[in-house]
Design a protein around this motif. Structure first.
Motif, PDB file in Angstrom:
ATOM      1  N   LEU B  54       0.864  -1.179   0.000  1.00  0.00           N
ATOM      2  CA  LEU B  54       0.000   0.000   0.000  1.00  0.00           C
ATOM      3  C   LEU B  54       0.902   1.230   0.000  1.00  0.00           C
ATOM      4  O   LEU B  54       1.592   1.492   0.992  1.00  0.00           O
ATOM      5  CB  LEU B  54      -0.903  -0.005   1.228  1.00  0.00           C
ATOM      6  CG  LEU B  54      -1.954   1.085   1.257  1.00  0.00           C
ATOM      7  CD1 LEU B  54      -3.074   0.790   0.272  1.00  0.00           C
ATOM      8  CD2 LEU B  54      -2.526   1.259   2.652  1.00  0.00           C
ATOM      9  N   GLY B  55       0.889   1.934  -1.101  1.00  0.00           N
ATOM     10  CA  GLY B  55       1.734   3.117  -1.210  1.00  0.00           C
ATOM     11  C   GLY B  55       3.198   2.804  -0.940  1.00  0.00           C
ATOM     12  O   GLY B  55       3.914   3.621  -0.374  1.00  0.00           O
ATOM     13  N   MET B 183     -12.478  17.073  16.192  1.00  0.00           N
ATOM     14  CA  MET B 183     -11.962  17.148  14.840  1.00  0.00           C
ATOM     15  C   MET B 183     -10.493  16.725  14.809  1.00  0.00           C
ATOM     16  O   MET B 183     -10.091  15.908  13.983  1.00  0.00           O
ATOM     17  CB  MET B 183     -12.119  18.573  14.326  1.00  0.00           C
ATOM     18  CG  MET B 183     -11.705  18.752  12.898  1.00  0.00           C
ATOM     19  SD  MET B 183     -12.031  20.411  12.311  1.00  0.00           S
ATOM     20  CE  MET B 183     -10.634  21.297  12.957  1.00  0.00           C
ATOM     21  N   SER B 186     -10.134  13.008  15.210  1.00  0.00           N
ATOM     22  CA  SER B 186     -10.438  12.166  14.056  1.00  0.00           C
ATOM     23  C   SER B 186      -9.398  12.357  12.953  1.00  0.00           C
ATOM     24  O   SER B 186      -9.099  11.424  12.220  1.00  0.00           O
ATOM     25  CB  SER B 186     -11.846  12.430  13.535  1.00  0.00           C
ATOM     26  OG  SER B 186     -11.966  13.762  13.139  1.00  0.00           O
ATOM     27  N   ILE B 187      -8.842  13.567  12.854  1.00  0.00           N
ATOM     28  CA  ILE B 187      -7.792  13.760  11.852  1.00  0.00           C
ATOM     29  C   ILE B 187      -6.563  12.921  12.219  1.00  0.00           C
ATOM     30  O   ILE B 187      -5.885  12.368  11.361  1.00  0.00           O
ATOM     31  CB  ILE B 187      -7.431  15.253  11.714  1.00  0.00           C
ATOM     32  CG1 ILE B 187      -8.622  16.007  11.127  1.00  0.00           C
ATOM     33  CG2 ILE B 187      -6.209  15.440  10.825  1.00  0.00           C
ATOM     34  CD1 ILE B 187      -8.432  17.482  11.006  1.00  0.00           C
ATOM     35  N   GLN B 189      -6.592  10.092  13.350  1.00  0.00           N
ATOM     36  CA  GLN B 189      -6.835   8.732  12.855  1.00  0.00           C
ATOM     37  C   GLN B 189      -6.216   8.499  11.481  1.00  0.00           C
ATOM     38  O   GLN B 189      -5.930   7.361  11.106  1.00  0.00           O
ATOM     39  CB  GLN B 189      -8.336   8.450  12.777  1.00  0.00           C
ATOM     40  CG  GLN B 189      -9.029   8.408  14.121  1.00  0.00           C
ATOM     41  CD  GLN B 189      -8.609   7.202  14.936  1.00  0.00           C
ATOM     42  OE1 GLN B 189      -8.387   6.127  14.399  1.00  0.00           O
ATOM     43  NE2 GLN B 189      -8.465   7.402  16.236  1.00  0.00           N
ATOM     44  N   ALA B 190      -6.071   9.582  10.726  1.00  0.00           N
ATOM     45  CA  ALA B 190      -5.479   9.440   9.397  1.00  0.00           C
ATOM     46  C   ALA B 190      -4.061   8.898   9.487  1.00  0.00           C
ATOM     47  O   ALA B 190      -3.532   8.345   8.532  1.00  0.00           O
ATOM     48  CB  ALA B 190      -5.487  10.781   8.670  1.00  0.00           C
ATOM     49  N   TRP B 193      -2.390   5.238   8.544  1.00  0.00           N
ATOM     50  CA  TRP B 193      -1.927   4.876   7.209  1.00  0.00           C
ATOM     51  C   TRP B 193      -0.761   5.776   6.857  1.00  0.00           C
ATOM     52  O   TRP B 193      -0.696   6.910   7.325  1.00  0.00           O
ATOM     53  CB  TRP B 193      -3.065   5.054   6.184  1.00  0.00           C
ATOM     54  CG  TRP B 193      -4.297   4.313   6.577  1.00  0.00           C
ATOM     55  CD1 TRP B 193      -5.386   4.828   7.225  1.00  0.00           C
ATOM     56  CD2 TRP B 193      -4.571   2.919   6.424  1.00  0.00           C
ATOM     57  NE1 TRP B 193      -6.309   3.843   7.455  1.00  0.00           N
ATOM     58  CE2 TRP B 193      -5.841   2.654   6.973  1.00  0.00           C
ATOM     59  CE3 TRP B 193      -3.864   1.857   5.847  1.00  0.00           C
ATOM     60  CZ2 TRP B 193      -6.411   1.388   6.978  1.00  0.00           C
ATOM     61  CZ3 TRP B 193      -4.441   0.601   5.855  1.00  0.00           C
ATOM     62  CH2 TRP B 193      -5.700   0.374   6.412  1.00  0.00           C
ATOM     63  N   ILE B 197       0.120   8.045   0.989  1.00  0.00           N
ATOM     64  CA  ILE B 197      -0.969   7.612   0.104  1.00  0.00           C
ATOM     65  C   ILE B 197      -1.999   8.720  -0.118  1.00  0.00           C
ATOM     66  O   ILE B 197      -2.796   8.646  -1.029  1.00  0.00           O
ATOM     67  CB  ILE B 197      -1.690   6.345   0.648  1.00  0.00           C
ATOM     68  CG1 ILE B 197      -2.470   6.647   1.921  1.00  0.00           C
ATOM     69  CG2 ILE B 197      -0.714   5.218   0.851  1.00  0.00           C
ATOM     70  CD1 ILE B 197      -3.377   5.510   2.334  1.00  0.00           C
ATOM     71  N   TYR B 198      -1.973   9.758   0.722  1.00  0.00           N
ATOM     72  CA  TYR B 198      -3.008  10.777   0.588  1.00  0.00           C
ATOM     73  C   TYR B 198      -2.724  11.715  -0.570  1.00  0.00           C
ATOM     74  O   TYR B 198      -1.566  11.975  -0.900  1.00  0.00           O
ATOM     75  CB  TYR B 198      -3.129  11.570   1.902  1.00  0.00           C
ATOM     76  CG  TYR B 198      -3.603  10.720   3.049  1.00  0.00           C
ATOM     77  CD1 TYR B 198      -4.935  10.323   3.127  1.00  0.00           C
ATOM     78  CD2 TYR B 198      -2.725  10.286   4.041  1.00  0.00           C
ATOM     79  CE1 TYR B 198      -5.366   9.518   4.167  1.00  0.00           C
ATOM     80  CE2 TYR B 198      -3.156   9.485   5.082  1.00  0.00           C
ATOM     81  CZ  TYR B 198      -4.479   9.100   5.141  1.00  0.00           C
ATOM     82  OH  TYR B 198      -4.911   8.303   6.154  1.00  0.00           O
ATOM     83  N   PRO B 199      -3.787  12.229  -1.186  1.00  0.00           N
ATOM     84  CA  PRO B 199      -3.575  13.205  -2.263  1.00  0.00           C
ATOM     85  C   PRO B 199      -2.889  14.463  -1.716  1.00  0.00           C
ATOM     86  O   PRO B 199      -2.964  14.744  -0.517  1.00  0.00           O
ATOM     87  CB  PRO B 199      -4.989  13.530  -2.749  1.00  0.00           C
ATOM     88  CG  PRO B 199      -5.919  12.989  -1.724  1.00  0.00           C
ATOM     89  CD  PRO B 199      -5.199  11.903  -1.003  1.00  0.00           C
ATOM     90  N   TRP B 201      -3.231  17.744  -1.479  1.00  0.00           N
ATOM     91  CA  TRP B 201      -3.859  18.747  -0.615  1.00  0.00           C
ATOM     92  C   TRP B 201      -4.035  18.205   0.793  1.00  0.00           C
ATOM     93  O   TRP B 201      -3.839  18.911   1.778  1.00  0.00           O
ATOM     94  CB  TRP B 201      -5.203  19.184  -1.192  1.00  0.00           C
ATOM     95  CG  TRP B 201      -6.184  18.063  -1.428  1.00  0.00           C
ATOM     96  CD1 TRP B 201      -6.264  17.303  -2.555  1.00  0.00           C
ATOM     97  CD2 TRP B 201      -7.181  17.588  -0.537  1.00  0.00           C
ATOM     98  NE1 TRP B 201      -7.261  16.371  -2.415  1.00  0.00           N
ATOM     99  CE2 TRP B 201      -7.852  16.521  -1.198  1.00  0.00           C
ATOM    100  CE3 TRP B 201      -7.608  17.940   0.741  1.00  0.00           C
ATOM    101  CZ2 TRP B 201      -8.906  15.810  -0.614  1.00  0.00           C
ATOM    102  CZ3 TRP B 201      -8.664  17.229   1.320  1.00  0.00           C
ATOM    103  CH2 TRP B 201      -9.288  16.181   0.646  1.00  0.00           C
ATOM    104  N   LEU B 202      -4.347  16.921   0.887  1.00  0.00           N
ATOM    105  CA  LEU B 202      -4.575  16.335   2.197  1.00  0.00           C
ATOM    106  C   LEU B 202      -3.247  16.065   2.903  1.00  0.00           C
ATOM    107  O   LEU B 202      -3.110  16.252   4.107  1.00  0.00           O
ATOM    108  CB  LEU B 202      -5.367  15.042   2.034  1.00  0.00           C
ATOM    109  CG  LEU B 202      -5.972  14.465   3.304  1.00  0.00           C
ATOM    110  CD1 LEU B 202      -6.858  15.494   3.975  1.00  0.00           C
ATOM    111  CD2 LEU B 202      -6.777  13.228   2.980  1.00  0.00           C
TER     112      LEU B 202
END
Lengths: 282, 262
Positions: B54-55, B183, B186-187, B189-190, B193, B197-199, B201-202
């Protein structure tokens, strides 16, 4: 009031128009409350959106590594799945068991029991009203996600028409089962672990994490015995255009069955729960 | 600095004595952590049933990231969040005034008061997961890598602390900061991974806005031999910068605070 040991009386035979009026009042209260906290609501929206975006990115990565599709979903269909997910999530948001805990702990319930309507009914009205500002807050986010991830969503007209129904029923299924969970608070103070177990089950068996058909076979079998897939997977698949008429009919029936089951169960447990309840204060 | 550690030791002792009264909570925490761990492993298994990497990260390497993530969330949950919650509650209830009158640095005081002892279970689980992952990878980590890992972990924790502190100073202006903390949670949590792998902007957001990348991915990179000295150096400067900025913002917030108690 020092102690409410009296079991709550059955609802007086309210007319339908009374009932609707009550829903409207509770709903309007929710709308007004939500419109007060715009910034907080935007943050809450980000909090809700980040979860599916993570899943979407993971599955996009996997799908692209596998040549454009995984488990019967193309990359663009995954995007569609998780974007519809966000709308479904807005709709199936229900009263969390933590609020229920708070409501008992703070003695709010005592006052609510004195009203001539069942707290469940007030909650339904409140949460139906709550959907209106939530969907308004969702719209710009939904459009943004649409532009960012370019999903492929091609439902037939009849699927679009049935979607709101499936969405509404999904809300009721989830709402009732969260309420059932909330009733646990009548018996014990230490509820966090139980709630967590519930949310894990939901995550794995509802299609919240990943479309159910991508999950391993054992998980799909287990999911069939649980209410969860009717709150995420089913409505999403309807709008995604992946449900044929027959499956759609069965799906709606299953939703109704779980709603009936959940409602009867609440009524049954409620009587016991309320006997257990001793109010202090207010 | 030394005073700070002394205070931390003192408050920790009180917290531990306090938590020891509720030993059943330990078992509840173990249950919850086991639940979270199992879910995470199932998710990872589902993903890797469809792909090999994965990535650019293999299953075992991703397990290492998950271990770091677990460890870090244990640290944040045990040491940082309870303090920040208590601080925000103090502002709301008007108790902060009493802290400001004490002859110690207020930022230090609000940062060391609480220790959620049982959350440290997650730290242990994280270490175990990490150890298993490293054996699976089968590559010997050098002392240098281990050292870099330790440094990266420490800097990651400071970065997270600074960001959470900055966010919490909003409590001086607005009482509803609960959503903001949700907020950030939960961020975070990203971070389970790899941020790669994130685009774009993210990924930028996860690097500079809510720096999950530095907190989890960089330490994991150190252990899997992907970390360049440049990244480590940059992490160091970023840590110093954030610690400095967060202190400035803290003082700015304090200046705006008007007190709420009698």
């Amino acid at each position: 009031m020092s102690a409410a040991t009296q079991p709550v009386q059955e609802l007086p035979a309210a007319t339908l128009s009374d009932r609707i009026k009550m829903y409207m009042v509770a709903g309007r209260q929710a709308i007004i409350e939500q419109l007060q906290y715009r910034l907080a609501n935007m943050m809450f929206m980000v909090h809700i959106l980040i979860e599916p975006v993570i899943y979407l990115v993971v599955w996009t990565t996997v799908s692209e590594a596998q040549g454009g599709s995984v488990g019967g979903y193309t990359t663009a269909q995954f995007a569609g799945y998780y974007i519809i997910w966000t709308l479904v999530r807005q709709f199936n948001l229900s009263m969390g068991p933590h609020s229920f805990h708070w409501r008992i702990k703070e003695g709010r319930l005592a006052a609510e029991l004195l009203r001539p309507v069942h707290p469940l009914q007030v909650d339904i009205g409140y949460y139906l009203g709550y959907k209106i500002p939530q969907v308004i807050y969702w719209l710009p986010m939904g459009i943004l996600l649409w532009l960012l991830f370019r999903p492929e969503v091609n439902p037939e007209l009849w699927q679009i028409l049935v979607f709101p129904v499936a969405l509404m029923l999904a809300f009721f299924v989830r709402f009732l089962f969260m309420w059932v969970l909330g009733l646990v608070c009548f018996w014990t103070e230490r509820v966090d672990a139980i709630f967590e177990l519930y949310f894990v089950l939901e995550l794995l068996f509802s299609g919240r994490l990943v479309p159910l058909s991508v999950m391993p076979a054992w998980a799909q079998t287990v999911a069939n015995f649980m209410p969860f897939q009717w709150t995420f997977y089913f409505p999403i698949e309807v709008l995604l255009g992946r449900v044929d008429p027959q499956a759609l009919g069965w799906g709606l029936l299953a939703q109704l069955a779980w709603i009936t089951g959940g409602y009867l169960f609440i009524m049954l447990v409620w009587k016991q729960a309320i006997k257990h309840f001793t109010a202090v204060g207010s | 600095m030394l005073r700070g550690f002394q205070l931390f030791g003192l408050f920790s002792r009180i917290s531990i004595l306090n938590e020891m009264q509720y030993r059943a909570n330990f078992f509840i925490q173990v249950f919850q952590s086991a639940l979270t761990l199992t879910t995470g492993l199932i998710v990872m298994n589902v993903v890797f049933s469809y792909t090999q990497t994965l990535g650019g990260w293999t299953h075992a390497e991703l397990l290492a990231i998950y271990g770091v993530f677990f460890l870090m969330s244990g640290l944040v949950g045990a040491l940082i969040f309870p303090n920040i919650w208590a601080f925000m509650e103090d502002v709301r209830e008007g108790r902060l005034d009493f802290i400001l009158t004490k002859p110690e640095d207020a930022q230090v005081l609000i940062s060391v008061r609480q220790l959620a002892l049982w959350r440290l279970v997650d730290v242990i689980i994280g270490v175990v997961v990490l150890a298993i992952a490293l054996t699976q990878i089968g590559q010997q980590s050098s002392w240098l890598q281990a050292l870099a890992f330790g440094a990266a972990l420490l800097m990651g924790a400071v970065i997270l602390y600074s960001i959470i502190l900055i966010a919490s100073t909003a409590a001086f202006w607005s009482v509803r900061v609960w959503e903001m903390m949700e907020m950030i949670g939960s961020i975070f949590q990203a971070g389970r991974w790899p941020v790669g792998i994130y685009p774009d902007w993210l990924r930028l957001g996860l690097t500079y806005l809510i720096p999950v990348a530095f907190a989890v991915t960089v330490p994991a990179e150190a252990l899997t031999g992907r970390l360049t000295p440049q990244t480590l150096l940059f992490t160091f400067f970023f840590t110093v910068f954030l610690a400095f900025i967060s202190r400035k913002i803290w003082f700015y917030g304090l200046k705006n605070y008007t007190g709420a108690s009698a």
